[in-house]
Design an enzyme around this catalytic site. Structure first.
Site, PDB file in Angstrom:
ATOM      1  N   HIS B  53       0.857  -1.102   0.074  1.00 55.64           N
ATOM      2  CA  HIS B  53       0.142  -0.017   0.004  1.00 55.64           C
ATOM      3  C   HIS B  53       1.098   1.226   0.016  1.00 55.64           C
ATOM      4  O   HIS B  53       2.011   1.075   0.420  1.00 55.64           O
ATOM      5  CB  HIS B  53      -0.900   0.048   1.345  1.00 55.64           C
ATOM      6  CG  HIS B  53      -2.134  -0.993   0.992  1.00 55.64           C
ATOM      7  ND1 HIS B  53      -3.047  -0.868   2.295  1.00 55.64           N
ATOM      8  CD2 HIS B  53      -2.396  -2.020   0.292  1.00 55.64           C
ATOM      9  CE1 HIS B  53      -3.899  -1.918   1.736  1.00 55.64           C
ATOM     10  NE2 HIS B  53      -3.594  -2.572   0.844  1.00 55.64           N
ATOM     11  N   GLU B  55       0.750   4.005   1.952  1.00 53.52           N
ATOM     12  CA  GLU B  55       1.496   4.013   3.274  1.00 53.52           C
ATOM     13  C   GLU B  55       2.672   3.468   3.603  1.00 53.52           C
ATOM     14  O   GLU B  55       3.685   3.919   4.153  1.00 53.52           O
ATOM     15  CB  GLU B  55       0.618   4.248   4.359  1.00 53.52           C
ATOM     16  CG  GLU B  55      -0.679   5.072   3.936  1.00 53.52           C
ATOM     17  CD  GLU B  55      -2.041   4.266   3.606  1.00 53.52           C
ATOM     18  OE1 GLU B  55      -1.537   3.422   2.315  1.00 53.52           O
ATOM     19  OE2 GLU B  55      -3.149   4.377   3.971  1.00 53.52           O
ATOM     20  N   CYS B  83      -6.155   2.067   5.907  1.00 54.32           N
ATOM     21  CA  CYS B  83      -6.790   0.588   6.392  1.00 54.32           C
ATOM     22  C   CYS B  83      -6.108   0.161   7.588  1.00 54.32           C
ATOM     23  O   CYS B  83      -5.294   0.894   8.290  1.00 54.32           O
ATOM     24  CB  CYS B  83      -6.454  -0.535   5.320  1.00 54.32           C
ATOM     25  SG  CYS B  83      -4.720  -1.042   5.118  1.00 54.32           S
ATOM     26  N   CYS B  86      -2.124  -0.472   7.416  1.00 53.63           N
ATOM     27  CA  CYS B  86      -1.363   0.970   7.642  1.00 53.63           C
ATOM     28  C   CYS B  86      -1.527   1.542   8.930  1.00 53.63           C
ATOM     29  O   CYS B  86      -0.586   2.582   9.233  1.00 53.63           O
ATOM     30  CB  CYS B  86      -1.824   1.672   6.379  1.00 53.63           C
ATOM     31  SG  CYS B  86      -1.490   1.039   4.792  1.00 53.63           S
TER      32      CYS B  86
END
Lengths: 146, 146
Positions: B53, B55, B83, B86
């Site tokens: 992801h 992040e 999410c 993260c």
């Protein structure tokens, strides 16, 4: 022979490698059928990266090994209850099964999620496998440091 | 000039890069003072890794840049509410501040943690910055694919 205790001992070997490297001693392996396809141990100090947990490293190695970003037929063994980050990563992986050793009252996912499971609905979960050995390694580690 | 909108636009540029690569269009930047020290965009398809992801990529780049596994003086800008994974990573990073664009009802951390904050107690949180632009890119992406 290839039962949960067998693979948790392999995760414990990873945890011992972390211990020997002065890392918080948590280890993980990912299996597919009866084969270990990925291993990982905590490397937050060595990599200067607070996200370099055993499970994250083992998952990324497993994705690479399988050539897929989902692992519905795999099992992840980890010596200590996953934290929130690793639980979220396991959710995204759609891993078939998670087996952990000792609970982690301070940093385990239960602390934040309460009764809401952070995992994929199809993921099976089992805790308490070789819990004493898994917890003892952590106690030994922090006893030296406090 | 170097306000939250300015840096969110930089995160949106990252999101656009993801969009152009046919990845779910989420982007992130990490700032320290008024400098961008790391960037990341969703690369789950390209890396075949469901944990890649925006992040996570931006955080690991930031740790490497700063040479520390903690980022108490840094701010992470991300176009969509983080999410659970993260959010857990941001917890471990001890990041000083998190700024996000649009909410994510389906996959945002709120869904699982409810009223319990997953972040470090010292981390400041701000949502809704350029939320419409951030959400529009996601809508455009999924509209083409459904």
């Amino acid at each position: 022979m290839f039962d949960d205790n067998y693979f948790m001992k392999e995760a414990l070997r990873q945890a011992q490698m972390a211990y020997d490297a002065k890392e918080i001693p948590i280890g993980a392996v990912v299996t597919w059928d009866t084969k270990i396809i990925a291993r990982g141990h905590n490397q937050t100090e060595q990599l200067n990266d607070s996200t370099a947990h055993a499970e994250m490293i083992a998952l990324t190695a497993a994705f690479n090994q399988v050539g897929s970003k989902y692992l519905p037929e795999a099992t992840l063994y980890v010596t200590i209850e996953p934290c929130l980050m690793c639980s979220g990563a396991l959710y995204w992986s759609k891993i078939g099964r998670i087996v952990y050793g000792a609970e982690d009252v301070k940093n385990g996912y239960h602390k934040t999620t309460g009764n809401t499971s952070p995992f994929h609905p199809k993921t099976e979960l089992k805790g308490g496998v070789l819990a004493e050995e898994c917890a003892q390694l952590m106690k030994d580690f922090f006893a030296v440091r406090r």
